[in-house]
Design a protein around this motif. Structure first.
Motif, PDB file in Angstrom:
ATOM      1  N   ASP A   1      -5.013   7.882  -3.146  1.00 28.40           N
ATOM      2  CA  ASP A   1      -4.631   8.587  -1.932  1.00 28.40           C
ATOM      3  C   ASP A   1      -3.898   7.625  -1.009  1.00 28.40           C
ATOM      4  OD1 ASP A   1      -5.372   9.538   1.041  1.00 28.40           O
ATOM      5  OD2 ASP A   1      -5.413  11.270  -0.308  1.00 28.40           O
ATOM      6  N   ARG A   2      -2.924   8.148  -0.301  1.00 33.61           N
ATOM      7  CA  ARG A   2      -2.120   7.302   0.578  1.00 33.61           C
ATOM      8  C   ARG A   2      -2.965   6.613   1.647  1.00 33.61           C
ATOM      9  NH1 ARG A   2       3.038   6.368   1.158  1.00 33.61           N
ATOM     10  NH2 ARG A   2       3.939   5.762   3.172  1.00 33.61           N
ATOM     11  N   SER A   3      -4.078   7.219   2.034  1.00 37.00           N
ATOM     12  CA  SER A   3      -4.910   6.651   3.093  1.00 37.00           C
ATOM     13  C   SER A   3      -5.934   5.636   2.587  1.00 37.00           C
ATOM     14  CB  SER A   3      -5.650   7.773   3.827  1.00 37.00           C
ATOM     15  OG  SER A   3      -6.570   8.428   2.948  1.00 37.00           O
ATOM     16  N   ASP A   4      -5.985   5.383   1.281  1.00 39.79           N
ATOM     17  CA  ASP A   4      -6.968   4.436   0.754  1.00 39.79           C
ATOM     18  C   ASP A   4      -6.761   3.052   1.368  1.00 39.79           C
ATOM     19  OD1 ASP A   4      -8.126   6.318  -0.918  1.00 39.79           O
ATOM     20  OD2 ASP A   4      -6.894   5.784  -2.651  1.00 39.79           O
ATOM     21  N   PRO A   5      -7.824   2.422   1.870  1.00 35.19           N
ATOM     22  CA  PRO A   5      -7.688   1.102   2.485  1.00 35.19           C
ATOM     23  C   PRO A   5      -7.756  -0.042   1.476  1.00 35.19           C
ATOM     24  CG  PRO A   5      -9.911   1.887   2.802  1.00 35.19           C
ATOM     25  CD  PRO A   5      -9.166   2.995   2.073  1.00 35.19           C
TER      26      PRO A   5
ATOM     27  N   GLN B   1     -17.820   9.114   1.742  1.00 37.77           N
ATOM     28  CA  GLN B   1     -16.549   9.051   1.037  1.00 37.77           C
ATOM     29  C   GLN B   1     -16.402  10.132  -0.023  1.00 37.77           C
ATOM     30  OE1 GLN B   1     -16.334   4.808  -0.251  1.00 37.77           O
ATOM     31  NE2 GLN B   1     -14.283   4.892   0.584  1.00 37.77           N
TER      32      GLN B   1
ATOM     33  N   HIS C   1       0.804  -1.223   0.000  1.00 40.71           N
ATOM     34  CA  HIS C   1       0.000   0.000   0.000  1.00 40.71           C
ATOM     35  C   HIS C   1       0.837   1.273   0.000  1.00 40.71           C
ATOM     36  CE1 HIS C   1       0.906   0.133   4.295  1.00 40.71           C
ATOM     37  NE2 HIS C   1       0.404   1.346   4.327  1.00 40.71           N
ATOM     38  N   ASP C   2       2.146   1.152   0.197  1.00 41.30           N
ATOM     39  CA  ASP C   2       2.973   2.369   0.218  1.00 41.30           C
ATOM     40  C   ASP C   2       2.973   3.091  -1.117  1.00 41.30           C
ATOM     41  OD1 ASP C   2       3.620   2.137   2.860  1.00 41.30           O
ATOM     42  OD2 ASP C   2       5.617   1.275   2.522  1.00 41.30           O
TER      43      ASP C   2
ATOM     44  N   ASN D   1       0.283   3.661  -2.837  1.00 37.76           N
ATOM     45  CA  ASN D   1      -0.934   4.475  -2.897  1.00 37.76           C
ATOM     46  C   ASN D   1      -0.589   5.937  -2.691  1.00 37.76           C
ATOM     47  OD1 ASN D   1      -2.436   2.165  -3.202  1.00 37.76           O
ATOM     48  ND2 ASN D   1      -3.469   2.275  -1.221  1.00 37.76           N
TER      49      ASN D   1
END
Length: 514
Positions: A266-270, A483, A256-257, A259
């Protein structure tokens, strides 16, 4: 591809909108509708007026009152042994936009997508769908019906839309100005089949998550089953749903890094915004000595590795099926075994009946080096929609919009990426922008659902492209409540943050299809 499932609201409310009540429509239109009823050796048509119908509420939409319309039910029999059922709903003249829209099917099911048809009718289109020439939702419909495979594979949509256009001409005394097809999964398969075989049928085609490489797709399902069982043991799967959830969480943490960077989003996307970049080894979950839970045994690591890699064949161990991507693992359990009989592979009757005609077919004797090529030779010409030469469709002015969820656990998005590349190889790199665009949807599962931004409507986009020449440079998609929205971008562009929103930007390199 789903086992008897489609959009959840579509099948459960199938005829809820067909409410009959007294009322008066223009008599000429009523009379015209009645004249469509006919019977011949080739077709059987029954037409009736429907008044005061309601379209059921779709996710995120309110119920809609339908216009008065002429409901046609019928069969066409293009060849001996074929009987293709269909329905066409035609609004009265004053409510018709001049558009005809056909909707695709799911899996091997004969169910018509009534909910989608109702929504299309509410927008003023003539709408049509087919049962693909059979009843039921298992490939066993072909027993004793040789023509049913060809009907399902390519013939039913073509013959149905020809009949729908004929009925449209008879009712309105003019042709439809524009014809559209919209389908996902098997519907996406049908969409690509139309563009390849019958380029004159539709002006605009939407192909969602197409299960178009059908023989290989079923071979991939079979590989998952064989990989997840000890040879000859159909009763005890090696990996269970909880292990798949563990794998999905681990692959996310491993990858995920990217993202918010090279993967877009977005970096926070799960979820993984570009799982094609992810190189995850399930051995990272191997149990330490003395630990037996929350990790994988050596046998489970081997099974998972086989699933991430895909089926191999020959002395060179070349990969002959398309594997699924990291981020989709939790959904694999739905298609590695038949949900009605967990002791046999998914789509066993595809092999037992369609490929080999052997009621005693033994999947443990299946050879990817011998049996897969034989099945492709026999069935590929009937059911595979993999021809990348779409030049006839391009020349006649057709537009093709394809989309695919990057967390799809049923049809691998690698198939769509590779197909797009093969089309470009035929027509020239960069040549597709004016007539064929692919949208990859991060975090979306099969046709709908998932953690990402997957609520979108591509019908207005394909209509604008066909009717005004405006290509879809992006599509706005909504996520779960709260969202907001995000852009979907035409491949290979990705949605990247601008600080105040998102924009479609070209990456340094394309999604890599493993």
């Amino acid at each position: 591809m789903c086992f008897g499932k489609w959009r959840l609201w579509a099948s459960t409310l199938a005829f809820a909108f067909c409410v009959f009540a007294a009322g008066n429509a223009r008599s000429a239109d009523k009379d015209d509708c009645a004249t469509l009823t006919a019977r011949s050796a080739r077709s059987t048509i029954t037409a009736t007026i429907v008044e005061n119908g309601m379209a059921p509420a779709a996710p995120g939409r309110a119920a809609v009152r339908l216009p008065v319309y002429c409901r046609v039910t019928g069969f066409v029999r293009p060849v001996s042994g074929s009987q293709i059922g269909f329905e066409a709903w035609l609004p009265l003249s004053g409510d018709w936009t001049g558009r005809l829209q056909m909707f695709g099917n799911g899996g091997y099911s004969s169910d018509l997508p009534f909910g989608q048809m109702a929504q299309g009718l509410a927008r003023g289109s003539v709408v049509v769908a087919t049962d693909t020439g059979h009843k039921g939702d298992d490939p066993d419909f072909a027993v004793g019906h040789k023509q049913a495979i060809a009907d399902w594979g390519y013939r039913a949509v073509h013959e149905t839309v020809i009949e729908a256009k004929r009925l449209t001409m008879r009712l309105y005394r003019r042709r439809a100005a524009h014809a559209y097809f919209n389908g996902c999964s098997t519907g996406g398969h049908q969409a690509l089949m139309e563009a390849q075989r019958f380029p004159g049928d539709f002006d605009g085609i939407v192909a969602g998550a197409p299960g178009a490489d059908r023989v290989r797709l079923n071979a991939a399902f079979l590989w998952q089953f064989l990989s997840n069982h000890r040879p000859g043991d159909d009763l005890h799967p090696i990996l269970g749903p909880q292990d798949l959830a563990l794998l999905q969480r681990a692959s996310f943490l491993a990858c995920h890094d990217s993202n918010g960077g090279s993967a877009g989003g977005d970096r926070s996307d799960p979820w993984l915004d570009d799982p094609t970049q992810c190189r995850f080894d399930p051995a990272t979950l191997a149990c330490p000595q003395g630990v037996g839970s929350g990790c994988l045994s050596p046998e489970q690591v081997i099974a998972a590795r086989r699933m991430y890699t895909g089926a191999s064949a020959g002395s060179t161990n070349r990969i002959v099926t398309t594997p699924w991507l990291p981020g989709s693992e939790k959904g694999w359990a739905a298609y590695w075994a038949d949900p009605r009989n967990l002791t046999q592979p998914a789509r066993a009757n595809f092999w037992r009946i369609w490929a080999f005609g052997d009621p005693h077919w033994d999947w443990w004797r299946f050879s990817y080096d011998r049996d897969l090529p034989a099945a492709m030779r026999k069935l590929g010409p009937l059911v595979d929609a993999t021809d990348p030469d779409l030049r006839r469709y391009r020349r006649r002015g057709g537009k093709l919009l394809q989309y695919h969820g990057l967390a799809d656990p049923v049809v691998s998005p690698i198939d769509s990426i590779r197909y797009f590349g093969r089309v470009e190889a035929v027509t020239g790199t960069g040549s597709t922008a004016n007539w064929y665009r692919l949208f990859l949807v991060p975090g979306m599962g099969h046709c709908a659902g998932g953690e990402g931004f997957w609520r979108f409507d591509v019908q207005p986009a394909i209509e604008a492209w066909v009717e005004t020449g405006s290509p879809p440079n992006s599509i706005e998609a909504a996520g779960s409540a709260g969202q907001g929205t995000r852009l979907l971008c035409p491949y290979p562009a990705k949605a990247t943050s601008t600080g105040t929103g998102y924009a479609c930007t070209m990456p340094d390199r394309r999604h890599q299809a493993p």
